[in-house]
Design an enzyme around this catalytic site. Structure first.
Site, short mmCIF file in Angstrom:
data_model
loop_
_atom_site.label_atom_id
_atom_site.label_comp_id
_atom_site.label_asym_id
_atom_site.label_seq_id
_atom_site.Cartn_x
_atom_site.Cartn_y
_atom_site.Cartn_z
CG HIS A 194 3.25 -8.04 -7.61
ND1 HIS A 194 2.91 -8.28 -8.70
CD2 HIS A 194 3.38 -6.51 -7.43
CE1 HIS A 194 2.46 -7.18 -9.52
NE2 HIS A 194 2.89 -6.10 -8.57
CG ASP B 133 8.75 -10.91 -7.33
OD1 ASP B 133 9.56 -9.99 -7.79
OD2 ASP B 133 7.50 -10.73 -7.42
CD GLN C 236 9.14 -3.55 -4.95
OE1 GLN C 236 9.91 -2.48 -4.56
NE2 GLN C 236 8.26 -3.32 -5.80
CE LYS D 279 8.28 -3.07 -9.73
NZ LYS D 279 7.12 -2.15 -9.11
CB CYS E 277 -0.39 -6.00 -7.77
SG CYS E 277 -0.93 -4.79 -9.21
#
Ligand code: PMP
Length: 414
Positions: free
Chosen positions: A122, A199, A202, A225, A365
Site C-alpha cells: 500500500h 503492515d 489488513q 478497519k 492506493c
C-alpha cells in the site's frame, strides 16, 4: 456457533437502505462498520467523563486516564505483545509507519543501506520509505510478486544482504488478499541483521495475530478497519527499539523536562505521543477490541474463509470475470479484487451502488501493484464478520445486472 444474525443486530447501519435497497456492505478493507458498543462508548465518554488525560488531578481526568491506559493494555494483549510499553497510539497505520520511518530511519540509515519492501505494498508502506531513502541516502529494493499474486520468496536470498537494515512488508495485501508468510520472512531478515516491520492494516482485523510468533520488530494497524473509530492507529515496536529511538513529534506530554534550549524525554510509550491524544476514540477502540475478542478471532477468520470461498466460487461462475490474487483459501483473506470484461471498474462500482451494494473501485492506493497487474484499477469486494452468503448472492445478482445494463446500452448505441 458463530451467530451472524446476532452480530448483525449490533450494527445499526446494517439496517439502512441505499437507493431504496437494503445495504450490502462489502467495502470492509477500506473501513468497517461500528457496533453500538463502540458508538455507545463514545457517547458515554463525552456524556460522563470527558477530560484531558495524564495531567489532571480531578476525578474526570483520573477516569479518562484510566480508561485510555486500559486500552493500551487491551491492545497489547490483542496482539500478544509482551508489554503495553510497546504500544504507541497514533492516528492510523499510515502515521504509525511514518512515525517509525522518521524516528528510527533518520538516525539508523545511511548511504548504501537498503530497505526491502515488496511490489504489493500500500502507498502508506512505500511513500514514507521513499521519503526516508531520499533523506538518508539509503536505497529501496522490492520483493517481486508472482503471476499468482504471491511474493516471490525465492528472491529473498538474492535481495537480503548485510546492507539490508529493514524489511517492511504487508501481512495481507489489500488488493490481492494474499497472506504473506511473515514469520519466515522475519527469520530471513533477522539472519542478515535487518529489522522486520509488518503492515498489519489488513491482517490484525481478520486473523489472530501474535507479534511474538511472527517475530516481527514493528507492527502497524488501524482501529477503523477493526470495528473501532477513525483517528486511532497503533504502532507496536519492541521495547528496546522504542527506547533507542528519538521522538517523532515534540510538544506537551512527550517530555520529562524542558529547558529553554533542550529537553529530555518522557518514558516509552508516551515519548511518542505528543500533545492531547484522541482520547475518546482510543477508549471506544477498546470496545472494538473487546467485541472482536468475544466473537473470537479464530471464529471470525473461519467465517470469513467460508465467505471468501463462496465469493470466489460465485465470481468464477460469472462470464467475463478476471480474478486477481491466490485461489487457495489457506493463502488469502477476504479482500477479493476482480474486473469485468470490457467494463471500467468505476462504472461497475457505480451500478453496484445503485443496487445497494457497496464495493470499492480504484487503484486501492497500490499503484505499483496495479502496473504489475497491467490494469488501471480493479473492483474489490471485502468481507467481515457481519457479512453473509446471502449478501454475496446479492453482489452476484448486481454484477449480472451491471453486465446486462451495459450490454443494453452498448446495443442501444449501435
Ligand atoms: N496498509 C494497508 C495494507 C491498507 O489496506 C491500508 C488501508 N487501506 C493502509 C495501510 C493504510 O491505512 P490507514 O488509511 O488507516 O492509515
Amino acid at each position: 456457533m458463530f451467530d451472524v444474525k446476532r452480530i448483525r443486530a449490533d450494527f445499526p447501519i446494517l439496517n439502512r437502505k441505499v437507493h431504496d435497497k437494503p445495504l450490502v456492505y462489502l467495502d470492509n478493507a477500506a473501513t468497517t462498520q461500528k457496533p453500538r458498543q463502540v458508538i455507545d462508548a463514545l457517547v458515554n465518554y463525552y456524556s460522563r467523563y470527558n477530560a484531558n488525560i495524564h495531567r489532571g488531578i480531578h476525578a474526570l481526568a483520573e477516569e479518562a486516564t484510566m480508561a485510555y491506559e486500559h486500552v493500551r493494555e487491551e491492545t497489547a494483549q490483542f496482539i500478544h505483545a509482551p508489554s503495553s510499553r510497546s504500544i504507541v497510539f497514533t492516528r492510523n497505520t499510515t502515521e504509525s509507519i511514518n512515525l517509525f520511518a522518521n524516528a528510527w530511519g533518520r538516525s539508523n540509515l545511511k548511504p548504501g543501506d537498503q530497505i526491502l519492501l515488496s511490489e504489493m505494498e500500500h502507498h502508506s508502506n512505500l511513500v514514507p520509505w521513499q521519503l526516508i531513502a531520499k533523506a538518508t541516502g539509503a536505497t529501496l529494493a522490492f520483493v517481486p510478486v508472482t503471476d499468482e499474486g504471491r511474493l516471490e520468496l525465492g528472491a529473498l536470498d538474492r535481495l537480503l544482504t548485510p546492507r539490508t537494515k529493514l524489511v517492511a512488508i504487508t501481512h495481507m495485501s489489500n488488493v490481492l488478499g494474499t497472506i504473506n508468510p511473515i514469520a519466515d520472512i522475519a527469520q530471513a531478515a533477522h539472519r542478515v541483521g535487518a529489522l522486520m516491520l509488518v503492515d498489519g492494516a489488513q491482517s490484525v482485523p481478520h486473523l489472530p495475530v501474535d507479534v511474538q510468533r511472527l517475530d516481527c520488530d514493528v507492527l502497524a494497524f488501524s482501529s477503523h478497519k477493526m470495528l473501532g473509530p477513525t483517528g486511532v492507529g497503533v504502532l507496536y515496536a519492541r521495547e528496546e527499539l522504542l527506547e533507542s529511538m528519538d521522538p517523532f513529534l515534540g510538544g506537551g506530554e512527550m517530555i520529562s523536562d524542558v529547558q529553554l534550549t533542550a529537553s529530555t524525554w518522557n518514558e516509552i510509550p508516551w515519548k511518542f505521543e505528543a500533545g492531547t491524544p484522541n482520547i475518546a476514540d482510543v477508549i471506544a477502540f477498546g470496545e472494538a477490541l473487546a467485541y472482536l475478542h468475544r466473537a473470537g478471532m479464530s471464529a471470525i477468520n473461519a467465517h470469513e474463509r467460508e465467505l471468501t470461498g463462496y465469493l470466489l466460487k460465485r465470481l468464477s461462475e460469472v462470464d467475463g470475470v478476471t480474478l486477481y490474487g491466490p485461489r487457495q483459501l489457506s493463502e488469502r483473506g477476504g479482500a477479493v479484487s476482480f474486473n469485468l470484461n470490457g467494463l471500467h471498474p468505476h462504472d461497475v462500482g457505480t451500478v453496484l451502488d445503485a443496487e445497494g451494494v457497496a464495493v470499492r473501485a480504484g487503484h486501492h492506493c497500490a499503484k505499483p501493484l496495479m502496473r504489475h497487474l497491467e490494469v488501471a484499477a480493479t473492483v474489490r469486494a471485502s468481507v467481515y464478520l457481519y457479512n453473509t452468503t446471502e449478501e454475496i448472492d446479492r453482489l452476484i445478482e448486481a454484477i449480472r445486472a451491471t453486465q446486462a445494463f451495459f450490454a443494453r446500452s452498448a446495443h442501444a448505441k449501435v
